[in-house]
Design a protein around this motif. Structure first.
Motif, PDB file in Angstrom:
ATOM      1  N   LYS A   1     -66.805 -12.548 -15.156  1.00  0.00           N
ATOM      2  CA  LYS A   1     -66.770 -13.850 -15.811  1.00  0.00           C
ATOM      3  C   LYS A   1     -66.864 -14.969 -14.776  1.00  0.00           C
ATOM      4  N   ARG A   2     -66.184 -14.786 -13.653  1.00  0.00           N
ATOM      5  CA  ARG A   2     -66.200 -15.783 -12.582  1.00  0.00           C
ATOM      6  C   ARG A   2     -67.634 -15.984 -12.056  1.00  0.00           C
ATOM      7  N   ILE A   3     -68.355 -14.896 -11.869  1.00  0.00           N
ATOM      8  CA  ILE A   3     -69.741 -14.982 -11.385  1.00  0.00           C
ATOM      9  C   ILE A   3     -70.618 -15.719 -12.400  1.00  0.00           C
ATOM     10  N   ILE A   4     -70.436 -15.414 -13.675  1.00  0.00           N
ATOM     11  CA  ILE A   4     -71.208 -16.095 -14.722  1.00  0.00           C
ATOM     12  C   ILE A   4     -70.906 -17.588 -14.719  1.00  0.00           C
ATOM     13  N   ASP A   5     -69.609 -17.932 -14.625  1.00  0.00           N
ATOM     14  CA  ASP A   5     -69.223 -19.346 -14.598  1.00  0.00           C
ATOM     15  C   ASP A   5     -69.771 -20.065 -13.365  1.00  0.00           C
ATOM     16  N   LEU A   6     -69.735 -19.388 -12.231  1.00  0.00           N
ATOM     17  CA  LEU A   6     -70.253 -19.998 -11.005  1.00  0.00           C
ATOM     18  C   LEU A   6     -71.761 -20.206 -11.081  1.00  0.00           C
ATOM     19  N   ARG A   7     -72.464 -19.265 -11.670  1.00  0.00           N
ATOM     20  CA  ARG A   7     -73.920 -19.426 -11.814  1.00  0.00           C
ATOM     21  C   ARG A   7     -74.242 -20.613 -12.718  1.00  0.00           C
ATOM     22  N   ALA A   8     -73.425 -20.802 -13.765  1.00  0.00           N
ATOM     23  CA  ALA A   8     -73.616 -21.959 -14.642  1.00  0.00           C
ATOM     24  C   ALA A   8     -73.338 -23.250 -13.871  1.00  0.00           C
ATOM     25  N   SER A   9     -72.301 -23.240 -13.046  1.00  0.00           N
ATOM     26  CA  SER A   9     -71.991 -24.414 -12.219  1.00  0.00           C
ATOM     27  C   SER A   9     -73.125 -24.712 -11.254  1.00  0.00           C
ATOM     28  N   LEU A  10     -73.684 -23.671 -10.685  1.00  0.00           N
ATOM     29  CA  LEU A  10     -74.802 -23.833  -9.764  1.00  0.00           C
ATOM     30  C   LEU A  10     -75.978 -24.498 -10.467  1.00  0.00           C
ATOM     31  N   GLN A  11     -76.291 -24.051 -11.663  1.00  0.00           N
ATOM     32  CA  GLN A  11     -77.401 -24.637 -12.409  1.00  0.00           C
ATOM     33  C   GLN A  11     -77.113 -26.093 -12.771  1.00  0.00           C
ATOM     34  N   ARG A  12     -75.875 -26.398 -13.164  1.00  0.00           N
ATOM     35  CA  ARG A  12     -75.513 -27.783 -13.471  1.00  0.00           C
ATOM     36  C   ARG A  12     -75.658 -28.674 -12.251  1.00  0.00           C
ATOM     37  N   GLU A  13     -75.255 -28.169 -11.090  1.00  0.00           N
ATOM     38  CA  GLU A  13     -75.365 -28.954  -9.862  1.00  0.00           C
ATOM     39  C   GLU A  13     -76.826 -29.182  -9.493  1.00  0.00           C
ATOM     40  N   LYS A  14     -77.667 -28.172  -9.660  1.00  0.00           N
ATOM     41  CA  LYS A  14     -79.096 -28.337  -9.389  1.00  0.00           C
ATOM     42  C   LYS A  14     -79.712 -29.366 -10.334  1.00  0.00           C
ATOM     43  N   ASP A  15     -79.309 -29.320 -11.598  1.00  0.00           N
ATOM     44  CA  ASP A  15     -79.806 -30.297 -12.571  1.00  0.00           C
ATOM     45  C   ASP A  15     -79.340 -31.712 -12.215  1.00  0.00           C
ATOM     46  N   ALA A  16     -78.099 -31.829 -11.772  1.00  0.00           N
ATOM     47  CA  ALA A  16     -77.558 -33.139 -11.390  1.00  0.00           C
ATOM     48  C   ALA A  16     -78.320 -33.693 -10.193  1.00  0.00           C
ATOM     49  N   LYS A  17     -78.644 -32.831  -9.239  1.00  0.00           N
ATOM     50  CA  LYS A  17     -79.411 -33.261  -8.074  1.00  0.00           C
ATOM     51  C   LYS A  17     -80.786 -33.773  -8.502  1.00  0.00           C
ATOM     52  N   LYS A  18     -81.423 -33.038  -9.392  1.00  0.00           N
ATOM     53  CA  LYS A  18     -82.746 -33.435  -9.872  1.00  0.00           C
ATOM     54  C   LYS A  18     -82.674 -34.784 -10.596  1.00  0.00           C
ATOM     55  N   ARG A  19     -81.660 -34.941 -11.455  1.00  0.00           N
ATOM     56  CA  ARG A  19     -81.478 -36.195 -12.184  1.00  0.00           C
ATOM     57  C   ARG A  19     -81.256 -37.362 -11.226  1.00  0.00           C
ATOM     58  N   ASP A  20     -80.396 -37.154 -10.219  1.00  0.00           N
ATOM     59  CA  ASP A  20     -80.128 -38.215  -9.249  1.00  0.00           C
ATOM     60  C   ASP A  20     -81.380 -38.576  -8.469  1.00  0.00           C
ATOM     61  N   ASN A  21     -82.130 -37.565  -8.044  1.00  0.00           N
ATOM     62  CA  ASN A  21     -83.361 -37.843  -7.292  1.00  0.00           C
ATOM     63  C   ASN A  21     -84.345 -38.650  -8.129  1.00  0.00           C
ATOM     64  N   GLU A  22     -84.478 -38.307  -9.400  1.00  0.00           N
ATOM     65  CA  GLU A  22     -85.379 -39.057 -10.277  1.00  0.00           C
ATOM     66  C   GLU A  22     -84.901 -40.492 -10.463  1.00  0.00           C
ATOM     67  N   ARG A  23     -83.592 -40.650 -10.615  1.00  0.00           N
ATOM     68  CA  ARG A  23     -83.033 -41.989 -10.812  1.00  0.00           C
ATOM     69  C   ARG A  23     -83.268 -42.847  -9.575  1.00  0.00           C
ATOM     70  N   TYR A  24     -83.007 -42.285  -8.393  1.00  0.00           N
ATOM     71  CA  TYR A  24     -83.214 -43.063  -7.172  1.00  0.00           C
ATOM     72  C   TYR A  24     -84.696 -43.342  -6.937  1.00  0.00           C
ATOM     73  N   ALA A  25     -85.561 -42.430  -7.320  1.00  0.00           N
ATOM     74  CA  ALA A  25     -87.001 -42.678  -7.187  1.00  0.00           C
ATOM     75  C   ALA A  25     -87.405 -43.870  -8.052  1.00  0.00           C
ATOM     76  N   ARG A  26     -86.858 -43.934  -9.263  1.00  0.00           N
ATOM     77  CA  ARG A  26     -87.144 -45.084 -10.140  1.00  0.00           C
ATOM     78  C   ARG A  26     -86.606 -46.372  -9.530  1.00  0.00           C
ATOM     79  N   GLU A  27     -85.390 -46.307  -8.998  1.00  0.00           N
ATOM     80  CA  GLU A  27     -84.783 -47.493  -8.383  1.00  0.00           C
ATOM     81  C   GLU A  27     -85.606 -47.964  -7.187  1.00  0.00           C
ATOM     82  N   ILE A  28     -86.055 -47.029  -6.370  1.00  0.00           N
ATOM     83  CA  ILE A  28     -86.864 -47.391  -5.199  1.00  0.00           C
ATOM     84  C   ILE A  28     -88.171 -48.039  -5.642  1.00  0.00           C
TER      85      ILE A  28
END
Length: 80
Positions: free
Chosen positions: A8-35
């Protein structure tokens, strides 16, 4: 700890990993728009710096989660 806990811990961590990757992508897109929409060179430079800083932060968090996944896998192996 039980095998089920580590699975269960591995499954939860993999979900966290995907959320963090998505957050990074969202932030990069937001900063690209701001720039792109910044009107002064100072603002553009500021947003570029912020983009790099936040991307590095996300990268550190992603690496941390990957290490946790590996530790959980090792613990699961020891339980078997």
């Amino acid at each position: 700890m039980s095998k089920e806990y580590y699975k269960k811990r591995i499954i939860d961590l993999r979900a966290s990993l995907q959320r963090e990757k998505d957050a990074k992508k969202r932030d990069n897109e937001r900063y690209a728009r701001e720039i792109k929409s910044a009107t002064t060179t100072d603002r553009k430079a500021y947003f570029r710096k912020e983009k790099v800083t936040h991307a590095a932060s996300h990268d550190r968090q992603i690496e941390s989660i990957k290490r946790e996944i590996e530790r959980a896998k090792e613990s699961l192996k020891r339980e078997k």
